[in-house]
Structures are given as structure tokens and as C-alpha cells.
Design a protein around this motif. Structure first.
Motif, short mmCIF file in Angstrom:
data_model
loop_
_atom_site.label_atom_id
_atom_site.label_comp_id
_atom_site.label_asym_id
_atom_site.label_seq_id
_atom_site.Cartn_x
_atom_site.Cartn_y
_atom_site.Cartn_z
N THR A 514 0.82 -1.23 0.00
CA THR A 514 0.00 0.00 0.00
C THR A 514 0.84 1.27 0.00
OG1 THR A 514 -0.12 -0.04 2.43
CG2 THR A 514 -1.88 -1.16 1.21
N LEU A 515 2.16 1.15 0.09
CA LEU A 515 3.01 2.33 0.12
C LEU A 515 2.89 3.13 -1.17
CD1 LEU A 515 5.24 4.02 1.49
CD2 LEU A 515 6.92 2.52 0.39
N GLY A 516 2.60 4.42 -1.04
CA GLY A 516 2.51 5.29 -2.20
C GLY A 516 1.25 5.17 -3.01
N LYS A 517 0.29 4.37 -2.54
CA LYS A 517 -0.96 4.20 -3.28
C LYS A 517 -2.08 4.98 -2.61
CE LYS A 517 0.21 -0.38 -5.10
NZ LYS A 517 -0.20 -1.79 -5.21
N PRO A 518 -3.02 5.48 -3.39
CA PRO A 518 -4.14 6.23 -2.80
C PRO A 518 -5.06 5.30 -2.02
CG PRO A 518 -4.51 5.89 -5.14
CD PRO A 518 -3.12 5.40 -4.86
N LEU A 519 -5.70 5.85 -1.02
CA LEU A 519 -6.68 5.07 -0.26
C LEU A 519 -7.87 4.73 -1.15
CD1 LEU A 519 -6.69 7.04 3.11
CD2 LEU A 519 -5.47 4.93 2.59
N THR A 520 -8.36 3.52 -1.04
CA THR A 520 -9.51 3.11 -1.85
C THR A 520 -10.80 3.54 -1.19
OG1 THR A 520 -9.50 0.95 -0.74
CG2 THR A 520 -8.29 1.14 -2.81
N ASN A 521 -11.85 3.67 -1.99
CA ASN A 521 -13.14 4.12 -1.47
C ASN A 521 -14.22 3.04 -1.54
OD1 ASN A 521 -12.47 6.87 -0.81
ND2 ASN A 521 -12.33 7.26 -3.00
N THR A 522 -14.08 2.09 -2.46
CA THR A 522 -15.10 1.05 -2.61
C THR A 522 -14.46 -0.33 -2.48
OG1 THR A 522 -14.83 0.84 -5.02
CG2 THR A 522 -16.37 2.53 -4.22
N LEU A 523 -15.30 -1.32 -2.23
CA LEU A 523 -14.81 -2.69 -2.11
C LEU A 523 -14.24 -3.21 -3.42
CD1 LEU A 523 -17.65 -4.15 0.14
CD2 LEU A 523 -15.24 -3.96 0.76
N LEU A 524 -14.79 -2.71 -4.54
CA LEU A 524 -14.27 -3.10 -5.86
C LEU A 524 -12.84 -2.62 -6.04
CD1 LEU A 524 -14.74 -4.43 -8.59
CD2 LEU A 524 -15.69 -2.24 -9.41
N GLU A 525 -12.59 -1.36 -5.66
CA GLU A 525 -11.24 -0.82 -5.76
C GLU A 525 -10.28 -1.59 -4.86
OE1 GLU A 525 -11.35 3.29 -4.83
OE2 GLU A 525 -12.65 3.84 -6.50
N ALA A 526 -10.73 -1.92 -3.64
CA ALA A 526 -9.89 -2.66 -2.70
C ALA A 526 -9.57 -4.06 -3.23
CB ALA A 526 -10.57 -2.75 -1.34
N THR A 527 -10.55 -4.67 -3.91
CA THR A 527 -10.34 -6.01 -4.48
C THR A 527 -9.31 -5.97 -5.59
OG1 THR A 527 -12.63 -6.59 -3.96
CG2 THR A 527 -11.48 -7.98 -5.54
N GLU A 528 -9.36 -4.91 -6.40
CA GLU A 528 -8.43 -4.78 -7.52
C GLU A 528 -7.03 -4.40 -7.08
OE1 GLU A 528 -8.98 -5.47 -10.71
OE2 GLU A 528 -10.97 -6.20 -10.14
N MET A 529 -6.90 -3.90 -5.84
CA MET A 529 -5.59 -3.47 -5.35
C MET A 529 -4.59 -4.63 -5.34
SD MET A 529 -4.45 -2.13 -1.56
CE MET A 529 -5.67 -0.85 -1.45
N GLY A 530 -3.49 -4.45 -5.98
CA GLY A 530 -2.45 -5.47 -5.98
C GLY A 530 -2.54 -6.45 -7.13
N ARG A 531 -3.63 -6.44 -7.89
CA ARG A 531 -3.76 -7.38 -9.01
C ARG A 531 -2.87 -6.98 -10.17
NH1 ARG A 531 -10.11 -9.10 -9.75
NH2 ARG A 531 -10.23 -10.50 -7.94
N LYS A 532 -2.83 -5.66 -10.42
CA LYS A 532 -2.06 -5.16 -11.56
C LYS A 532 -0.69 -4.72 -11.09
CE LYS A 532 -6.31 -3.50 -13.78
NZ LYS A 532 -7.03 -2.33 -14.28
#
Length: 556
Positions: A514-532
């Protein structure tokens, strides 16, 4: 202004560390044997004789030992820890005896070794033998109060404000702390300690929120992490007072008055502007902001009406520009398991919270049983935390949250294994290894607060941190029972902590950075975090908490 508020608030966090670990000396069980009916004329222990039992304690090496005493009336008794035997034929006083003996219970009480501790709660209420389980419940019941207090006062702080809860819990720590020293029996002692645990935990939880809402974004990570450092200083005070005071109720009074200066001046602490704004108490918020401006010599103070207009504009644009209604939906614990990615993340995070707390308290509570000077051991276990949080802050900003968490969790597991192979007569090496274990688990324990908040979206972020904190409290309740497993096998607590730390470290590999990444707002964004591997979101700076927050924090 923020510096004064911060240091005043975290000063009281020392009292939390004090009361959390106070029982390590308060509930010590010294060497003891059954009492005897009459006046003693001579005492025999193996090949050593003496005129009183007090002279024998220095020779006592094992709980399987027994003492032979001859009374003035000629009776000879063998005194074990939980029974006593009267020799039927009293000839010459000898340690070994093959004749008939009559076994009796310890109806005349117990005789305790008071060379180290003049009085403990164990000796006060004879919490030994068939009442030993009562002594072992002292720390778990306290930790249960910690769990209950975190839930209750966290909710009250959101409803009534941070300031009132800080006032109440600070006064409560002092009042209940003093009251513990004057309890008249075991049950009143446990009940008052339970209340003391509730207010201590309540203060610690609300203090984190309080200082976070006052400290600016640039210093927020360091400020929140070093609340733990003041907690560690409380542990060091426990070791110092325990060394100087050997009577449990005097020891408790000294620990309770350690933070009396804060209790006398905590009423001057203001309410946080963020909470006042959330309650639409704009005039009160303006007064606090004006005070901050005067202290910090800001020539153009912020106007609350401007902040409110900015917030209204943000809300209006949010309603027109976003058709996602998830932000208005009421969320519950099941949302942390809404899909496989989030569910796996939640299980891993909960395990880290549990392991961090379990390891923290196992290393702390067992430090007095490592051999050598138990007061110095506890002092060093507390002192090693101070550099630990500095390393954690530097590493999490340079290497990343995950890349810091994984090696320190696995390192703590390896240290637990290493300690098992150190010979028991190498006391210094064992103590140093335990300090290293406490250091490594401390880094992970301190880091998980921020990492959890960054792993989850805004709509369930508080829920995620709150549920993780609950798992932390569960770990603190289990920790004393884990320490008691030393009686089964001396390395059992370390084995359990090592297994949990290794498992947590392996599972953490699957968590996103999560370093340097914006905070997510939705569960969809949180799910996609780290995939790409690469995304445009990684190039954007971390999101802040809104225009109102930014303007208030300018006064730092």
C-alpha cells in the motif's frame, strides 16, 4: 499547540502500560510450604539444619522438596507445599523416614518465602494449591476487561466526544488504581482490576484517535506509532517500582500515582475540531481553531464557515457525479468477507493482529521467568520497544508496509526456535534472544494499525480496524494462558508464538503493498488493489481526508 496536546495525551499512555503489566510482580507466587500446629524447635532440609524455616529458603531448589520440622512438644512433621505428614514414631530428627506417617491438609495456612517479596496477592489470600487457579485468572480477567473497555469507550467517544472520555478514563485509572490497593478480598480485587482494565483500555483506544485528529498528515505515522513507545515506558516503570517496593499494595499505590499530574490537568485538553464539526458544533470548533492559531502564531486563522461550504460542495458534487450508493449503505462485519480476495485479506489481517498481541504479551509476561534479575529483564523488554518503533517507521516508509511486515514476522518465528536450542544456564543469551523476539514482534504489532487502514476502502475502514483490534484483545486474553503452559513444557509458549508468527508471515506475502498508493473508497477498488503490476493509480499521491482536514492541519 499540537505538540503540547500530543505529549500531554501520550504521557497518560504510560499508565496503561503500567496497569497492563503490573500483575507480573503483584501476583508472584513465592516458595511456600504447609504451616504447622505449634512452635518449632529445629528445622531440617536435606543435610542442613536451622532453628527457623526462614533460614532454609535460600537452599530451596524445587517444588518437590519438603522440610522436616520438630516442634517443642516433640512431634516431627514433614511439610510439603500442599500437604503435611506427621511421623508416627518420633525418634532422632532425620530427613529420610521409612516409618508410618499420617497425612493432613494445610489447615494452619502456609509459610511463604518473604526474602524477595514481603507480600503479594498470592500470599495475602493463599492463592496456592487448590486455589492456584484463582491466581492464574488475575491477568486473563484483566485482559478481558481490556477487550470490553475498548468496545464500550470507543463507541462512547464517537457519541459524546473524545475529550469527555479522556477525562473519565484518566480519572478512572487513578481512582480504580488506588482502590485496588485497598480491596478486602480476592473477588473485590478482581472486580476492581476489571474496571481498571476497562478504563485503561478505553483511554488507550481514544488517545490514538485523539492525537491522530490533532496531528498533521506529515507527522501522523510517527505520532501514532510512538503512542506505543510511551506504553513501553510504562512497562519500564513497573520494573523500577517493583525493584524498589516489595509489598503489593504499596507497589500498586506507587504505580497509580505515577501519572497523577496528568489527571490534575487533563481537564484543560480541548475537544478535537473534527468531532465538533461532525456534530455541527461550529462555534465550539471555531474556538478551538482560533486557540490553535494563537498558539502557532498563524496570522490568517481558518474560518469554520469556509470549511463547511467546502464540505457542502464536496457532498453535492459527490451526489451528482457518482451513482454508486455503496457509501450510503450500512455495512457490517460480513462486508469484510464479500468476496474471496477480501475474505483472504481479512483472515490474514486478523491473524496478524492476534499473533502480534499474543507474541507481545507472551514475551513481556514471561520475561520475569527467564532467570537472572527479573526486574532488569522486564525493564529491558520494555526498553527494547523504543528503538523498535523508530525502525518500523523508517522501514515502512522506505521498504513498504508488506516488505517490512513479512521479514519481521518470520524473524520472530526464527528467534522463538533459536531460544529453544539455547542451554538454560546461558541466562544472558536467553535474555538477549527474548529481547530480539520482542523487538521483531513489536515492529509487526506497531505496523499493523496503519497497514490495516490502508488495505480497506473508506466504507469499511473503521470496521476493519475495529475488528482487527478485537482480535488483538482476544490475543491478549489468550496470552496469559499461553504463558502458563510453561508448566507443561518450558518452551510451549515460544512454540505457539513461533508457529503463529511463521504462518502470519507466509500469508502476508499474498497481501498487496500500500506504500505510495491512494486510499480506496469502494470494495471493488480494494479487491483490484495489488492485481495489476502497474497502474495509473500508483503514480497518484495518497488521498488525504478532505479539504476541511487539510485546512485545519495547516495550523501544525
Amino acid at each position: 499547540f499540537q505538540a503540547c496536546v500530543y505529549f500531554a495525551s501520550v504521557f497518560q499512555a504510560m499508565s496503561c502500560g503500567i496497569h497492563y503489566l503490573a500483575s507480573v510482580f503483584m501476583a508472584v507466587t513465592p516458595n511456600f510450604v504447609c504451616g504447622f500446629p505449634g512452635n518449632v524447635s529445629s528445622v531440617l532440609f536435606h543435610n542442613s539444619s536451622a532453628s527457623s524455616i526462614e533460614d532454609i529458603w535460600t537452599l530451596w531448589t524445587s517444588t518437590e522438596n519438603y522440610i522436616v520440622v520438630q516442634l517443642e512438644n516433640g512431634e516431627i512433621w514433614e511439610l510439603d507445599q500442599c500437604s503435611r505428614s506427621k511421623r508416627e514414631v518420633g525418634l532422632d530428627l532425620a530427613y529420610e523416614y521409612e516409618g508410618n506417617k499420617s497425612v493432613f491438609p494445610c489447615s494452619d495456612g502456609f509459610l511463604y518465602d518473604d526474602t524477595k517479596w514481603k507480600s503479594t496477592v498470592v500470599t495475602q489470600w493463599d492463592l496456592v494449591c487448590d486455589r492456584e487457579w484463582l491466581a492464574k485468572l488475575i491477568q486473563p480477567t484483566f485482559m478481558l476487561g481490556v477487550l470490553v473497555g475498548a468496545v464500550i469507550f470507543g463507541d462512547i467517544a464517537d457519541r459524546l466526544g473524545r475529550q469527555r472520555v479522556i477525562w473519565f478514563t484518566s480519572a478512572g485509572q487513578f481512582v480504580f488504581g488506588i482502590t485496588v490497593a485497598f480491596t478486602f478480598d480476592y473477588y473485590s480485587f478482581v472486580i476492581v482490576r476489571f474496571l481498571l482494565a476497562m478504563v485503561s483500555s478505553g483511554y488507550l483506544v481514544v488517545a490514538f484517535v485523539y492525537v491522530t485528529e490533532f496531528v498533521g498528515i506529515k507527522a501522523r505515522t510517527w505520532a501514532s506509532m510512538h503512542v506505543h513507545a510511551f506504553f513501553a515506558m510504562g512497562i519500564m516503570i513497573v520494573a523500577l517500582v517493583g525493584f524498589l517496593v516489595r509489598t503489593w499494595w504499596v507497589y500498586q499505590i506507587f504505580l497509580s500515582i505515577a501519572t497523577l499530574p496528568f489527571v490534575l490537568c487533563c481537564w484543560m485538553l480541548p475537544e478535537t475540531p473534527f468531532w465538533l464539526l461532525s456534530e455541527e458544533r461550529y462555534e465550539d470548533a471555531q474556538k478551538v481553531i482560533d486557540t490553535m492559531a494563537r498558539w502557532n502564531k498563524v496570522s490568517t486563522p481558518c474560518n469554520v464557515s469556509e470549511l463547511c461550504s467546502v464540505q457542502q460542495d464536496d457532498l453535492a458534487s459527490g451526489r451528482t457525479g457518482d451513482n454508486d450508493t455503496s457509501s450510503t449503505k450500512k455495512h457490517n462485519i460480513l462486508d469484510l468477507f464479500c468476496n474471496w480476495q477480501i475474505a483472504r485479506r481479512t483472515i490474514t489481517v486478523w491473524l496478524i493482529w492476534f499473533t502480534g498481541s499474543l507474541g507481545y504479551y507472551v514475551f513481556s509476561l514471561s520475561s520475569v521467568s527467564l532467570g537472572g534479575n527479573e526486574y532488569l529483564n522486564l525493564f529491558l523488554i520494555g526498553a527494547v520497544e523504543l528503538p523498535c518503533y523508530i525502525i518500523a517507521c523508517l522501514a515502512m516508509d522506505k521498504l513498504g508496509r508488506r516488505n517490512t511486515l513479512i521479514p519481521f514476522l518470520i524473524l520472530s518465528a526464527l528467534i522463538c526456535v533459536l531460544i529453544m536450542f539455547i542451554p538454560q544456564d546461558f541466562n544472558i543469551l536467553i535474555i538477549l534472544a527474548n529481547m530480539a523476539g520482542k523487538f521483531s514482534i513489536g515492529v509487526a504489532f506497531g505496523l499493523i494499525y496503519l497497514y490495516t487502514a490502508e488495505l480497506y476502502p473508506t466504507i469499511v475502514r473503521s470496521l476493519a480496524v475495529g475488528s482487527g483490534s478485537m482480535m488483538c484483545r482476544v490475543g491478549s486474553v489468550v496470552a496469559p494462558f499461553c504463558v502458563y503452559l510453561r508448566s507443561v513444557w518450558i518452551f510451549m509458549p515460544l512454540l505457539l508464538v513461533g508457529i503463529m508468527a511463521l504462518l502470519s508471515g507466509i500469508l502476508t506475502i499474498m497481501l498487496p503493498e500500500t506504500l505510495g498508493k491512494p486510499l480506496t473508497n469502494t470494495l471493488l477498488e480494494a479487491t483490484e488493489m495489488g492485481r495489476k503490476k502497474k497502474s495509473c493509480s500508483e503514480k497518484t499521491p495518497p488521498a488525504h481526508s478532505g479539504a476541511a482536514s487539510e485546512k485545519i492541519e495547516m495550523f501544525g
